[in-house]
Write a protein that holds these residues in place. Structure first.
Motif, short mmCIF file in Angstrom:
data_model
loop_
_atom_site.label_atom_id
_atom_site.label_comp_id
_atom_site.label_asym_id
_atom_site.label_seq_id
_atom_site.Cartn_x
_atom_site.Cartn_y
_atom_site.Cartn_z
N VAL A 86 0.86 -1.18 0.00
CA VAL A 86 0.00 0.00 0.00
C VAL A 86 0.90 1.23 0.00
O VAL A 86 1.79 1.35 0.85
N LEU A 87 0.65 2.13 -0.94
CA LEU A 87 1.45 3.35 -1.05
C LEU A 87 0.89 4.40 -0.08
O LEU A 87 -0.29 4.74 -0.14
N ALA A 174 -8.13 5.83 -4.04
CA ALA A 174 -8.56 4.45 -4.29
C ALA A 174 -8.38 3.58 -3.04
O ALA A 174 -9.28 2.82 -2.66
N THR A 175 -7.24 3.73 -2.40
CA THR A 175 -7.00 2.94 -1.18
C THR A 175 -7.95 3.34 -0.07
O THR A 175 -8.46 2.49 0.68
N ARG A 176 -8.23 4.64 0.03
CA ARG A 176 -9.16 5.10 1.06
C ARG A 176 -10.56 4.54 0.83
O ARG A 176 -11.25 4.12 1.77
N MET A 180 -12.68 2.00 3.22
CA MET A 180 -14.02 2.32 3.70
C MET A 180 -14.98 1.17 3.44
O MET A 180 -15.82 0.83 4.29
N GLN A 181 -14.89 0.55 2.25
CA GLN A 181 -15.72 -0.62 1.96
C GLN A 181 -15.42 -1.76 2.93
O GLN A 181 -16.34 -2.43 3.44
#
Length: 292
Positions: A86-87, A174-176, A180-181
């Motif tokens: 994860v960046l 996108a990672t956030r 959240m999902q």
């Protein structure tokens, strides 16, 4: 006359002026917040601490004036990749102070840039050993590790790292969204588990209640059976001792009780019974009267 006076005392005036210059060059007053590095012919001679200090004039000179106050590096942002790929963008800030100016002067040129580069490399290395959840949850331990590693790296520069802070850990959009999902799914799962556990507990409590009711009912039946057995035993004993008269007495008593129950009922004050029943009741009353 003034010119003559100056000419006659020129040597003394020059000597006094030289003395003033020598004293001025020899005495160095260092502020409390600084330390001065003194060189002699290009080499390190001494480090002057706060207060009044003496040096050799025209030979020694103050080459560097170093502030020993605590300094804060500008907030720096660097990208790092966690162990689960994860960046993240990490904002860091470092506080330090110079404790050995001679090392700082002669071993490193740009101390701020060197510390910033060192911190960036250590942050990337440490975050690469951790998953994203560990970075978020164990920030305090991560800060402690980074501070210790930075202290080891800058030990030869005469610097003391007083604080190292991770101000923020930022994620891309996108990672956030994915996190959240995942968070919503975890909340839904916990809600379902809680509801299922509640239903299970309710069934367990209902079963316990039914078991308790059955046990109490069984105990009541056992008490009634014991009482009935005791009554039967008493009657059988009376019959054995007194013969058939005891049995006739019990039958007569039951008949009278039944008659009283019929008479006390609502709307049943008038009772029509067969003649044989009247004779039986009469015999019962006689028997009871005789017992009395």
């Amino acid at each position: 006359m003034l010119l003559d006076l100056l000419q006659n005392n020129l040597v003394y005036l020059l000597a006094a002026l030289l003395l003033v210059i020598v004293v001025f060059k020899s005495v160095k007053i260092v502020p409390q917040s600084e330390q001065h590095v003194v060189q002699r012919f290009g080499r390190l001679r001494a480090v002057l601490g706060p207060g009044i200090n003496m040096i050799v004039p025209f030979i020694d000179h103050v080459a560097h004036k170093i502030s020993i106050l605590e300094r804060q590096l500008p907030t720096a942002s660097q990208d790092a990749i966690t162990r689960d790929n994860v960046l993240v963008q990490v904002d860091t800030s470092v506080f330090y102070r110079i404790i050995e100016p001679e090392k700082t002067v002669y071993r490193i040129r740009d101390v701020d840039g060197a510390i910033s580069t060192t911190v960036a490399g250590i942050v990337r290395a440490e975050i690469g050993k951790m998953d994203l959840d560990e970075v978020q949850a164990n920030r305090s331990s991560l800060i402690t590790t980074i501070k210790a590693n930075v202290e080891d790296a800058v030990d030869n520069w005469g610097i003391e790292v007083t604080r190292a802070e991770i101000l923020d850990v930022n994620l891309d959009a996108a990672t956030r969204a994915a996190m959240m999902q995942q968070l919503n799914a975890e909340r839904a799962r916990r809600a379902q588990v809680t509801e299922a556990e509640g239903k299970k507990r309710a069934v367990e409590l209902g079963a316990d209640a039914e078991l308790y009711a059955s046990e109490q009912s069984a105990k009541a039946r056992r008490v009634l059976a014991d009482a009935e057995a005791y009554a039967t035993e008493v009657v059988a004993k009376a019959i054995a001792e007194h013969g058939i008269e005891a049995a006739q007495y019990q039958v007569a008593l039951k008949q009278v009780e039944a008659l009283n129950a019929l008479g006390n009922g609502t709307g049943k004050q008038t009772i029509v019974v067969p003649a044989a029943a009247l004779e039986a009741f009469g015999d019962a009353f006689k028997l009871l009267k005789g017992r009395g």
